[in-house]
Write a protein that holds these residues in place. Structure first.
Motif, PDB file in Angstrom:
ATOM      1  N   GLU A 150       0.835  -1.207   0.000  1.00  0.00           N
ATOM      2  CA  GLU A 150       0.000   0.000   0.000  1.00  0.00           C
ATOM      3  C   GLU A 150       0.866   1.252   0.000  1.00  0.00           C
ATOM      4  N   ILE A 151       1.929   1.228   0.778  1.00  0.00           N
ATOM      5  CA  ILE A 151       2.801   2.408   0.894  1.00  0.00           C
ATOM      6  C   ILE A 151       3.553   2.647  -0.411  1.00  0.00           C
ATOM      7  N   ASP A 152       3.926   1.575  -1.106  1.00  0.00           N
ATOM      8  CA  ASP A 152       4.577   1.737  -2.413  1.00  0.00           C
ATOM      9  C   ASP A 152       3.634   2.403  -3.405  1.00  0.00           C
ATOM     10  N   LEU A 153       2.376   2.054  -3.325  1.00  0.00           N
ATOM     11  CA  LEU A 153       1.380   2.593  -4.240  1.00  0.00           C
ATOM     12  C   LEU A 153       1.055   4.052  -3.932  1.00  0.00           C
ATOM     13  N   PHE A 154       0.876   4.337  -2.643  1.00  0.00           N
ATOM     14  CA  PHE A 154       0.466   5.694  -2.252  1.00  0.00           C
ATOM     15  C   PHE A 154       0.881   5.933  -0.806  1.00  0.00           C
ATOM     16  N   SER A 155       1.821   6.848  -0.601  1.00  0.00           N
ATOM     17  CA  SER A 155       2.266   7.143   0.765  1.00  0.00           C
ATOM     18  C   SER A 155       1.799   8.540   1.168  1.00  0.00           C
ATOM     19  N   PHE A 156       1.600   8.705   2.445  1.00  0.00           N
ATOM     20  CA  PHE A 156       1.129   9.981   2.983  1.00  0.00           C
ATOM     21  C   PHE A 156       2.303  10.788   3.524  1.00  0.00           C
ATOM     22  N   PRO A 157       2.155  12.112   3.573  1.00  0.00           N
ATOM     23  CA  PRO A 157       3.256  12.953   4.076  1.00  0.00           C
ATOM     24  C   PRO A 157       3.653  12.611   5.511  1.00  0.00           C
ATOM     25  N   TRP A 158       2.711  12.175   6.341  1.00  0.00           N
ATOM     26  CA  TRP A 158       3.052  11.887   7.731  1.00  0.00           C
ATOM     27  C   TRP A 158       3.734  10.524   7.887  1.00  0.00           C
ATOM     28  N   GLU A 159       3.865   9.766   6.813  1.00  0.00           N
ATOM     29  CA  GLU A 159       4.534   8.471   6.866  1.00  0.00           C
ATOM     30  C   GLU A 159       5.979   8.524   6.399  1.00  0.00           C
ATOM     31  N   THR A 160       6.394   9.599   5.785  1.00  0.00           N
ATOM     32  CA  THR A 160       7.759   9.685   5.273  1.00  0.00           C
ATOM     33  C   THR A 160       8.738   9.943   6.406  1.00  0.00           C
ATOM     34  N   GLU A 161       9.939   9.436   6.255  1.00  0.00           N
ATOM     35  CA  GLU A 161      10.953   9.586   7.298  1.00  0.00           C
ATOM     36  C   GLU A 161      11.501  11.006   7.360  1.00  0.00           C
ATOM     37  N   SER A 162      11.655  11.643   6.219  1.00  0.00           N
ATOM     38  CA  SER A 162      12.233  12.981   6.188  1.00  0.00           C
ATOM     39  C   SER A 162      11.120  14.016   6.194  1.00  0.00           C
ATOM     40  N   ASN A 163      10.450  14.146   7.324  1.00  0.00           N
ATOM     41  CA  ASN A 163       9.368  15.122   7.446  1.00  0.00           C
ATOM     42  C   ASN A 163       9.994  16.493   7.684  1.00  0.00           C
ATOM     43  N   GLU A 164       9.840  17.388   6.724  1.00  0.00           N
ATOM     44  CA  GLU A 164      10.486  18.699   6.798  1.00  0.00           C
ATOM     45  C   GLU A 164       9.843  19.606   7.835  1.00  0.00           C
ATOM     46  N   ILE A 165       8.610  19.327   8.219  1.00  0.00           N
ATOM     47  CA  ILE A 165       7.922  20.187   9.177  1.00  0.00           C
ATOM     48  C   ILE A 165       8.472  19.986  10.579  1.00  0.00           C
ATOM     49  N   GLU A 166       8.758  18.748  10.928  1.00  0.00           N
ATOM     50  CA  GLU A 166       9.250  18.469  12.272  1.00  0.00           C
ATOM     51  C   GLU A 166      10.701  18.894  12.400  1.00  0.00           C
ATOM     52  N   GLU A 167      11.003  19.440  13.549  1.00  0.00           N
ATOM     53  CA  GLU A 167      12.366  19.870  13.831  1.00  0.00           C
ATOM     54  C   GLU A 167      12.895  18.993  14.948  1.00  0.00           C
ATOM     55  N   ILE A 168      14.058  18.393  14.727  1.00  0.00           N
ATOM     56  CA  ILE A 168      14.632  17.534  15.762  1.00  0.00           C
ATOM     57  C   ILE A 168      15.312  18.425  16.787  1.00  0.00           C
ATOM     58  N   LEU A 169      14.891  18.262  18.045  1.00  0.00           N
ATOM     59  CA  LEU A 169      15.415  19.083  19.121  1.00  0.00           C
ATOM     60  C   LEU A 169      16.432  18.305  19.947  1.00  0.00           C
ATOM     61  N   SER A 170      17.433  19.011  20.403  1.00  0.00           N
ATOM     62  CA  SER A 170      18.360  18.384  21.324  1.00  0.00           C
ATOM     63  C   SER A 170      17.693  18.293  22.695  1.00  0.00           C
ATOM     64  N   ALA A 171      18.248  17.495  23.572  1.00  0.00           N
ATOM     65  CA  ALA A 171      17.673  17.315  24.905  1.00  0.00           C
ATOM     66  C   ALA A 171      17.681  18.633  25.672  1.00  0.00           C
ATOM     67  N   GLU A 172      18.725  19.433  25.519  1.00  0.00           N
ATOM     68  CA  GLU A 172      18.813  20.717  26.222  1.00  0.00           C
ATOM     69  C   GLU A 172      17.737  21.683  25.729  1.00  0.00           C
ATOM     70  N   LYS A 173      17.530  21.741  24.420  1.00  0.00           N
ATOM     71  CA  LYS A 173      16.526  22.631  23.851  1.00  0.00           C
ATOM     72  C   LYS A 173      15.130  22.188  24.285  1.00  0.00           C
ATOM     73  N   ALA A 174      14.891  20.883  24.310  1.00  0.00           N
ATOM     74  CA  ALA A 174      13.594  20.377  24.749  1.00  0.00           C
ATOM     75  C   ALA A 174      13.344  20.729  26.216  1.00  0.00           C
ATOM     76  N   ASP A 175      14.354  20.575  27.068  1.00  0.00           N
ATOM     77  CA  ASP A 175      14.208  20.931  28.484  1.00  0.00           C
ATOM     78  C   ASP A 175      13.925  22.422  28.650  1.00  0.00           C
ATOM     79  N   GLU A 176      14.584  23.247  27.828  1.00  0.00           N
ATOM     80  CA  GLU A 176      14.376  24.694  27.883  1.00  0.00           C
ATOM     81  C   GLU A 176      12.932  25.053  27.512  1.00  0.00           C
ATOM     82  N   ILE A 177      12.409  24.417  26.487  1.00  0.00           N
ATOM     83  CA  ILE A 177      11.032  24.682  26.044  1.00  0.00           C
ATOM     84  C   ILE A 177      10.043  24.229  27.113  1.00  0.00           C
TER      85      ILE A 177
END
Length: 104
Positions: A57-84
């Motif tokens: 199914e994923i080969d035929l049609f994949s959704f944006p929230w299923e891709t590994e390289s989601n450009e919207i999400e920002e990976i935060l370091s542990a220090e930045k997450a604690d600060e937030i």
């Protein structure tokens, strides 16, 4: 969201925020669930006609929230997450403090 006027006006900003976030998460989950069911039906109808019989199914049609390289999400370091998290705690404590002061 289905809130009555009396209940809505009795809510603190923090409680309303939590209700709103929960409601938005439920709506988003239902949205994704509907799309997944639609993809399953589409795949079931197309499967006999596909040249690649090993396609998924994923080969035929994949959704944006299923891709590994989601450009919207920002990976935060542990220090930045604690600060937030600390900023959020401080923000809500200030609101709670103001509310308690206004009651006194």
């Amino acid at each position: 969201m289905g809130l009555t006027y009396d209940y809505f006006y009795s809510l603190t900003p923090r409680v309303f925020f939590n209700i709103h976030e929960g409601f938005n998460q439920r709506v988003e989950m239902e949205f994704k669930d509907n799309w997944l069911r639609t993809r399953k039906l589409m795949f079931a109808m197309l499967k006999p006609h596909l040249k690649n019989k090993n396609a998924t199914e994923i080969d035929l049609f994949s959704f944006p929230w299923e891709t590994e390289s989601n450009e919207i999400e920002e990976i935060l370091s542990a220090e930045k997450a604690d600060e937030i998290i600390q900023q959020q705690i401080d923000y809500w404590e200030a609101i709670d403090r103001k509310r308690m002061e206004s009651k006194a």
